[in-house]
Design an enzyme around this catalytic site. Sequence first.
Site, PDB file in Angstrom:
ATOM      1  N   ASP A 148      73.716 -30.138  33.674  1.00 31.83           N
ATOM      2  CA  ASP A 148      73.177 -30.946  34.770  1.00 31.83           C
ATOM      3  C   ASP A 148      74.263 -31.843  35.348  1.00 31.83           C
ATOM      4  OD1 ASP A 148      71.167 -32.416  36.412  1.00 31.83           O
ATOM      5  OD2 ASP A 148      71.826 -34.041  35.111  1.00 31.83           O
ATOM      6  N   HIS A 169      60.936 -43.102  32.211  1.00 30.02           N
ATOM      7  CA  HIS A 169      62.042 -42.878  33.148  1.00 30.02           C
ATOM      8  C   HIS A 169      61.626 -43.382  34.523  1.00 30.02           C
ATOM      9  CE1 HIS A 169      65.516 -40.976  34.997  1.00 30.02           C
ATOM     10  NE2 HIS A 169      64.696 -40.628  35.986  1.00 30.02           N
ATOM     11  N   LYS A 182      67.440 -33.854  31.148  1.00 28.43           N
ATOM     12  CA  LYS A 182      67.987 -34.957  30.340  1.00 28.43           C
ATOM     13  C   LYS A 182      66.921 -35.545  29.426  1.00 28.43           C
ATOM     14  CE  LYS A 182      69.618 -36.376  34.302  1.00 28.43           C
ATOM     15  NZ  LYS A 182      70.325 -36.641  35.519  1.00 28.43           N
ATOM     16  N   ARG A 233      76.378 -30.835  43.576  1.00 27.35           N
ATOM     17  CA  ARG A 233      75.328 -31.084  44.579  1.00 27.35           C
ATOM     18  C   ARG A 233      75.682 -32.284  45.446  1.00 27.35           C
ATOM     19  NH1 ARG A 233      70.388 -32.162  41.107  1.00 27.35           N
ATOM     20  NH2 ARG A 233      69.410 -32.639  43.083  1.00 27.35           N
ATOM     21  N   SER A 275      66.728 -31.562  37.095  1.00 22.05           N
ATOM     22  CA  SER A 275      67.840 -32.410  36.671  1.00 22.05           C
ATOM     23  C   SER A 275      67.331 -33.563  35.793  1.00 22.05           C
ATOM     24  CB  SER A 275      68.546 -32.945  37.930  1.00 22.05           C
ATOM     25  OG  SER A 275      69.374 -34.027  37.633  1.00 22.05           O
TER      26      SER A 275
HETATM   27  N1  URA Z   1      68.515 -38.296  39.544  1.00 21.86           N
HETATM   28  C1  URA Z   1      68.856 -37.291  38.720  1.00 21.86           C
HETATM   29  O1  URA Z   1      69.044 -37.493  37.523  1.00 21.86           O
HETATM   30  N2  URA Z   1      68.990 -36.056  39.253  1.00 21.86           N
HETATM   31  C2  URA Z   1      68.805 -35.785  40.561  1.00 21.86           C
HETATM   32  O2  URA Z   1      68.933 -34.646  40.965  1.00 21.86           O
HETATM   33  C3  URA Z   1      68.454 -36.849  41.411  1.00 21.86           C
HETATM   34  C4  URA Z   1      68.309 -38.104  40.876  1.00 21.86           C
END
Ligand code: URA
Length: 420
Positions: free
Chosen positions: A158, A79, A184, A165, A180
């Site tokens: 999320d 990632h 995932k 947010r 967050s």
């Molecule tokens: N990328 C994400 O997936 N979540 C965040 O909170 C910030 C960047």
Amino acid sequence: MHMYNIIEKKKNKLELTKEEIAFFVNGYVNDEIPDYQMASLLMAIVLNGMTDKEIVALTLSMANSGDKLSWKENSVDKHSTGGVGDKTTLIIAPIVSCLGCQVIKMSGRALGYTGGTIDKLESIRGFKVQLDEDTLKQQLEKLNIAIISQTKNIAPADKKIYALRDVTATVESIPLIASSIMSKKIASGAKNLVLDVKVGSGAFMKNITDARLLAKTMVMIGKEAGIKTVAVLSNMDQPLGQNIGNQLEVQEAVSLLNGNGPSDLRELSITLASYMVSITKNINYEEALKLVVEVLQNKKALQKFNDLVSSQGGTLDLDNKAKYQYKVLSNKEGYITKMDTATIGKISGLLGAGRLVKEDKIDYYAGIILNKKINDYVYKGDLLATLYTDKEIDLRNDYLNCLTFSNKKVNNNIILEVIR
Ligand code: URA
């Protein structure tokens, strides 16, 4: 349990229990908790932080809120926190899959300046980003690799919390960002994970202190969730490699797999791939590095990339067919010492390479090829970059304004730190 009491507890800097965290995550995703209460709690978290225990509980609650996949022990994922010109997935995925690591990459069509991995792959004529379950299974058996678009309902909590947010000034919080991202990754099901945390003018994290804390938090979460996790902090004070834009980035990835390509992209790709191989196969980094360099040299990784493209229906055509090419010539002399990378990314987006809203259509040929980067010495009239676009927009001066020149070189390492 009442949301009011949970907000009050966080306001008073007390630790929330696992049950309280699951209560507000599930309540919010099921529309039982209103936006105003959730926003209030998020702001209290931004201001007062979270303990490691709370962060892990939040991550797992969000990971458990939708579909959960589970792949084999040799599955590995990567990632990146996002940068300009980042095409490493296209290089790394074939390398590690040649070495016995299984790569099932489910990527999104992210909003951004240059498109996500899926957009880059869709710039290849005929490439199918959706495979039915049987085809996916067959391809994995044969090739050990698939890169497809996200169709599962991964971490819906999320998704909903992130959208809130975004409009309540509560994005900038290490506990919230780390949970967050990791929710995932956990729901996506790979057993091994390498995180590329970008730092600098083109990155989400502008300074090394924040990036280090984010990386440490994500590695901690990974370990608690039973995923072998390593984080590499890498420099995003300039675009990665020379090419920005979807088809141009595929071009550069293929060139690198062919043994060419710029040194920063090569070093970062090799480093990330070596950590992926090292943790997945339980071998030390140096051994993994040797294997990675070998499959680049003997072109097995290039062959794997070609096999992936043809298996998913694509035909590689590396000619760029943009209607206009604007050459940016230097009006100054000296070493380039700074590049406003976020603005260079925006310029690429304006040329047509990205999308600001979901409905925008990407121009796959649009983008930028950089001829000079940080620490290159430039004379007046030298070619700095070429802007590719189908639009009649002249952004050459905007590009020039992104560069700073000086008479001395600056520090410019691509790999900054590794956190395990
Ligand atoms: N990328 C994400 O997936 N979540 C965040 O909170 C910030 C960047």
